[in-house]
Design a protein around this motif. Structure first.
Motif, PDB file in Angstrom:
ATOM      1  N   LEU A 184       0.857  -1.175   0.000  1.00 32.57           N
ATOM      2  CA  LEU A 184       0.000   0.000   0.000  1.00 32.57           C
ATOM      3  C   LEU A 184       0.900   1.234   0.000  1.00 32.57           C
ATOM      4  O   LEU A 184       1.723   1.414   0.899  1.00 32.57           O
ATOM      5  CB  LEU A 184      -0.899   0.004   1.240  1.00 32.57           C
ATOM      6  CG  LEU A 184      -1.873   1.158   1.375  1.00 32.57           C
ATOM      7  CD1 LEU A 184      -2.921   1.103   0.270  1.00 32.57           C
ATOM      8  CD2 LEU A 184      -2.541   1.110   2.744  1.00 32.57           C
ATOM      9  N   VAL A 185       0.753   2.080  -1.017  1.00 31.28           N
ATOM     10  CA  VAL A 185       1.576   3.283  -1.161  1.00 31.28           C
ATOM     11  C   VAL A 185       0.691   4.499  -0.909  1.00 31.28           C
ATOM     12  O   VAL A 185      -0.311   4.700  -1.596  1.00 31.28           O
ATOM     13  CB  VAL A 185       2.202   3.361  -2.569  1.00 31.28           C
ATOM     14  CG1 VAL A 185       3.051   4.613  -2.707  1.00 31.28           C
ATOM     15  CG2 VAL A 185       3.018   2.117  -2.859  1.00 31.28           C
TER      16      VAL A 185
ATOM     17  N   VAL B  16      -2.711   5.074  -3.084  1.00 29.74           N
ATOM     18  CA  VAL B  16      -3.773   5.893  -2.506  1.00 29.74           C
ATOM     19  C   VAL B  16      -3.390   7.365  -2.614  1.00 29.74           C
ATOM     20  O   VAL B  16      -2.266   7.747  -2.273  1.00 29.74           O
ATOM     21  CB  VAL B  16      -4.004   5.540  -1.016  1.00 29.74           C
ATOM     22  CG1 VAL B  16      -5.121   6.381  -0.426  1.00 29.74           C
ATOM     23  CG2 VAL B  16      -4.294   4.054  -0.855  1.00 29.74           C
ATOM     24  N   SER B  17      -4.334   8.186  -3.091  1.00 27.35           N
ATOM     25  CA  SER B  17      -4.078   9.626  -3.185  1.00 27.35           C
ATOM     26  C   SER B  17      -5.386  10.384  -2.957  1.00 27.35           C
ATOM     27  O   SER B  17      -6.468   9.793  -2.959  1.00 27.35           O
ATOM     28  CB  SER B  17      -3.499   9.986  -4.557  1.00 27.35           C
ATOM     29  OG  SER B  17      -4.397   9.612  -5.582  1.00 27.35           O
TER      30      SER B  17
ATOM     31  N   HIS C 264      -5.612  12.289  -7.563  1.00 24.91           N
ATOM     32  CA  HIS C 264      -6.081  11.111  -8.290  1.00 24.91           C
ATOM     33  C   HIS C 264      -6.495  11.485  -9.717  1.00 24.91           C
ATOM     34  O   HIS C 264      -6.132  10.799 -10.674  1.00 24.91           O
ATOM     35  CB  HIS C 264      -7.256  10.482  -7.538  1.00 24.91           C
ATOM     36  CG  HIS C 264      -7.807   9.261  -8.164  1.00 24.91           C
ATOM     37  ND1 HIS C 264      -7.206   8.027  -8.037  1.00 24.91           N
ATOM     38  CD2 HIS C 264      -8.912   9.066  -8.924  1.00 24.91           C
ATOM     39  CE1 HIS C 264      -7.920   7.130  -8.705  1.00 24.91           C
ATOM     40  NE2 HIS C 264      -8.965   7.742  -9.243  1.00 24.91           N
ATOM     41  N   GLU C 265      -7.226  12.585  -9.862  1.00 24.50           N
ATOM     42  CA  GLU C 265      -7.649  13.043 -11.189  1.00 24.50           C
ATOM     43  C   GLU C 265      -6.446  13.360 -12.067  1.00 24.50           C
ATOM     44  O   GLU C 265      -6.437  13.053 -13.258  1.00 24.50           O
ATOM     45  CB  GLU C 265      -8.555  14.266 -11.062  1.00 24.50           C
ATOM     46  CG  GLU C 265      -9.906  13.950 -10.444  1.00 24.50           C
ATOM     47  CD  GLU C 265     -10.732  15.190 -10.179  1.00 24.50           C
ATOM     48  OE1 GLU C 265     -10.384  16.281 -10.685  1.00 24.50           O
ATOM     49  OE2 GLU C 265     -11.746  15.070  -9.469  1.00 24.50           O
TER      50      GLU C 265
ATOM     51  N   LYS D  91      -3.297  -0.578  -8.707  1.00 27.76           N
ATOM     52  CA  LYS D  91      -4.671  -0.184  -8.410  1.00 27.76           C
ATOM     53  C   LYS D  91      -4.636   1.217  -7.813  1.00 27.76           C
ATOM     54  O   LYS D  91      -3.918   1.476  -6.851  1.00 27.76           O
ATOM     55  CB  LYS D  91      -5.306  -1.164  -7.418  1.00 27.76           C
ATOM     56  CG  LYS D  91      -6.726  -0.821  -7.065  1.00 27.76           C
ATOM     57  CD  LYS D  91      -7.312  -1.844  -6.118  1.00 27.76           C
ATOM     58  CE  LYS D  91      -8.737  -1.472  -5.751  1.00 27.76           C
ATOM     59  NZ  LYS D  91      -9.304  -2.426  -4.800  1.00 27.76           N
ATOM     60  N   LEU D  92      -5.408   2.128  -8.392  1.00 27.09           N
ATOM     61  CA  LEU D  92      -5.467   3.501  -7.913  1.00 27.09           C
ATOM     62  C   LEU D  92      -6.721   3.697  -7.082  1.00 27.09           C
ATOM     63  O   LEU D  92      -7.822   3.342  -7.508  1.00 27.09           O
ATOM     64  CB  LEU D  92      -5.476   4.471  -9.095  1.00 27.09           C
ATOM     65  CG  LEU D  92      -4.272   4.400 -10.017  1.00 27.09           C
ATOM     66  CD1 LEU D  92      -4.476   5.319 -11.213  1.00 27.09           C
ATOM     67  CD2 LEU D  92      -3.004   4.761  -9.276  1.00 27.09           C
TER      68      LEU D  92
END
Length: 80
Positions: free
Chosen positions: A13-14, A43-44, A49-50, A67-68
């Motif tokens: 998990l980042v 994860v952001s 994320h966009e 996976k985002l």
């Protein structure tokens, strides 16, 4: 390789600090870890994320193995 020896892929998990200069280096690291057989979830915040999604669409169309996931950033639409 650890991933094949255990019979399943380890999961990483980042979660980068949401500031300029933190996201891109950790995304590069996430890709390298993924290349070695690890399952990676990046994860952001929604805002970042966009931007990641837009940048990935500009690439060569290769499907990412990462996976985002986005989390709420507390900003209202248009407040960015």
């Amino acid at each position: 390789m650890l991933a094949t020896a255990m019979g399943r892929r380890p999961h990483v998990l980042v979660v980068p600090f949401p500031a300029q200069g933190h996201v891109a280096p950790l995304m590069k690291l996430a890709h390298r870890v993924s290349d070695h057989g690890f399952k990676v979830t990046f994860v952001s915040t929604e805002f970042i994320h966009e931007k990641i999604i837009a940048a990935m669409l500009d690439k060569d169309g290769k499907q990412s193995q990462i996976k985002l996931v986005s989390i709420l950033d507390g900003l209202h639409p248009g407040a960015n």
